[in-house]
Design a protein around this motif. Structure first.
Motif, PDB file in Angstrom:
ATOM      1  N   THR A 102     -30.043 -32.901 -26.250  1.00  0.00           N
ATOM      2  CA  THR A 102     -29.159 -33.255 -27.349  1.00  0.00           C
ATOM      3  C   THR A 102     -29.637 -32.556 -28.624  1.00  0.00           C
ATOM      4  O   THR A 102     -30.771 -32.057 -28.683  1.00  0.00           O
ATOM      5  N   LEU A 103     -28.797 -32.557 -29.636  1.00  0.00           N
ATOM      6  CA  LEU A 103     -29.174 -31.954 -30.909  1.00  0.00           C
ATOM      7  C   LEU A 103     -30.239 -32.789 -31.606  1.00  0.00           C
ATOM      8  O   LEU A 103     -30.258 -34.013 -31.470  1.00  0.00           O
TER       9      LEU A 103
ATOM     10  N   ALA B 273     -39.631 -29.402 -22.231  1.00  0.00           N
ATOM     11  CA  ALA B 273     -39.540 -30.024 -23.556  1.00  0.00           C
ATOM     12  C   ALA B 273     -39.927 -29.042 -24.648  1.00  0.00           C
ATOM     13  O   ALA B 273     -39.331 -29.017 -25.732  1.00  0.00           O
ATOM     14  N   ALA B 274     -40.934 -28.202 -24.370  1.00  0.00           N
ATOM     15  CA  ALA B 274     -41.351 -27.195 -25.348  1.00  0.00           C
ATOM     16  C   ALA B 274     -40.241 -26.173 -25.580  1.00  0.00           C
ATOM     17  O   ALA B 274     -39.972 -25.782 -26.729  1.00  0.00           O
ATOM     18  N   MET B 275     -39.579 -25.743 -24.517  1.00  0.00           N
ATOM     19  CA  MET B 275     -38.477 -24.800 -24.670  1.00  0.00           C
ATOM     20  C   MET B 275     -37.338 -25.430 -25.451  1.00  0.00           C
ATOM     21  O   MET B 275     -36.705 -24.773 -26.294  1.00  0.00           O
ATOM     22  N   ALA B 276     -37.074 -26.708 -25.197  1.00  0.00           N
ATOM     23  CA  ALA B 276     -36.027 -27.406 -25.943  1.00  0.00           C
ATOM     24  C   ALA B 276     -36.329 -27.411 -27.440  1.00  0.00           C
ATOM     25  O   ALA B 276     -35.454 -27.125 -28.264  1.00  0.00           O
TER      26      ALA B 276
ATOM     27  N   LYS C 128     -33.634 -31.638 -28.474  1.00  0.00           N
ATOM     28  CA  LYS C 128     -34.601 -32.582 -27.918  1.00  0.00           C
ATOM     29  C   LYS C 128     -34.233 -32.850 -26.465  1.00  0.00           C
ATOM     30  O   LYS C 128     -33.064 -32.757 -26.070  1.00  0.00           O
ATOM     31  N   MET C 129     -35.236 -33.179 -25.662  1.00  0.00           N
ATOM     32  CA  MET C 129     -35.057 -33.300 -24.221  1.00  0.00           C
ATOM     33  C   MET C 129     -35.463 -34.673 -23.723  1.00  0.00           C
ATOM     34  O   MET C 129     -36.453 -35.238 -24.184  1.00  0.00           O
ATOM     35  N   GLU C 130     -34.701 -35.173 -22.772  1.00  0.00           N
ATOM     36  CA  GLU C 130     -35.053 -36.405 -22.058  1.00  0.00           C
ATOM     37  C   GLU C 130     -35.134 -36.077 -20.576  1.00  0.00           C
ATOM     38  O   GLU C 130     -34.235 -35.406 -20.025  1.00  0.00           O
TER      39      GLU C 130
END
Length: 245
Positions: free
Chosen positions: A243-244, A215-218, A224-226
């Motif tokens: 996703t953006l 999530a931090a890399m995203a 954003k990460m799910e």
């Protein structure tokens, strides 16, 4: 930022002037080039992890469950010899499959698979590239997929991939990537993955990462990460969706 799609004949897929230059050489085994006789014997199927039909079908059914339709454009990051690509090329409208890989011989194996499956005329676009530069396809993608890619990469390479995907992801597009999940950040101890003989590591291939690290890399890459989690992968890989923002 984006360009109009240029139709590229399948006989001359876009390639850099030289083979992969070495951004990820020696990080994992996937830089080794197979000999023509090895490809003829099907060694490309083994090099991408075998379980050819099982994992190929798994990828295909997963993206269909997430809304993939024939009219969508798909970028297959680390497509290898088209273990999943064959399914996608068959399903998608002609010209809507784009595959990118570091290894020229695996792409050659993929072309052989397409020919043998009677799919050579469906205009699959295959690109040799070691920097995840999907922008060379000059189009936007509703779907991007990376199966068994982050599992073989250091974090800086994953960040590069995320940054490049952000450039080509359509406004409502989705990027799905599998990874080996660690229970917490900086998990230095090896992890024996359930239902397989794979042992993942913090600092060498095959790699594991925590959901927090991903999530931090995203966020750093502007995404954003799910965490989707389990998607029935036989080696216990988990699935992420980006996703953006």
């Amino acid at each position: 930022m984006f360009f109009q799609r240029k139709k590229t004949p399948p006989s001359k897929p876009p390639r850099p002037a030289k083979a992969a230059s070495g951004a990820m050489v020696n990080v994992n085994i996937y830089h080794r080039e197979l000999k023509p006789e090895e490809i003829a014997e099907g060694a490309h199927r083994l090099m991408v992890g075998a379980m050819w039909d099982e994992i190929g079908n798994l990828q295909f059914e997963f993206l269909k469950s997430r809304g993939l339709r024939p009219e969508h454009k798909l970028c297959d990051m680390g497509c290898g010899a088209l273990r999943g690509g064959l399914q996608f090329v068959r399903y998608l409208d002609s010209g809507n499959y784009y595959g990118l890989d570091i290894n020229a011989s695996l792409l050659e194996g993929g072309r052989r698979e397409l020919e043998q499956a009677g799919l050579a005329q469906k205009e699959a676009h295959l690109l040799l590239n070691d920097k995840f530069q999907a922008g060379r396809f000059e189009t936007q993608f509703e779907y991007v997929l990376a199966v068994s890619v982050f599992t073989h990469l250091f974090g800086n390479h994953i960040l590069r991939c995320l940054a490049e995907v952000r450039k080509v992801l359509a406004p409502q597009g989705q990027f799905f990537a599998s990874f080996f999940q660690a229970p917490h950040p900086i998990h230095i101890e090896p992890i024996s993955q359930l239902a397989s003989s794979i042992v993942t590591q913090y600092d060498h291939d095959p790699f594991h990462y925590s959901a927090e690290e991903m999530a931090a890399m995203a966020r750093l890459a502007g995404l954003k990460m799910e965490l989707i989690g389990d998607w029935n992968h036989p080696s216990n890989q988990r699935m992420l969706a980006f996703t953006l923002l």
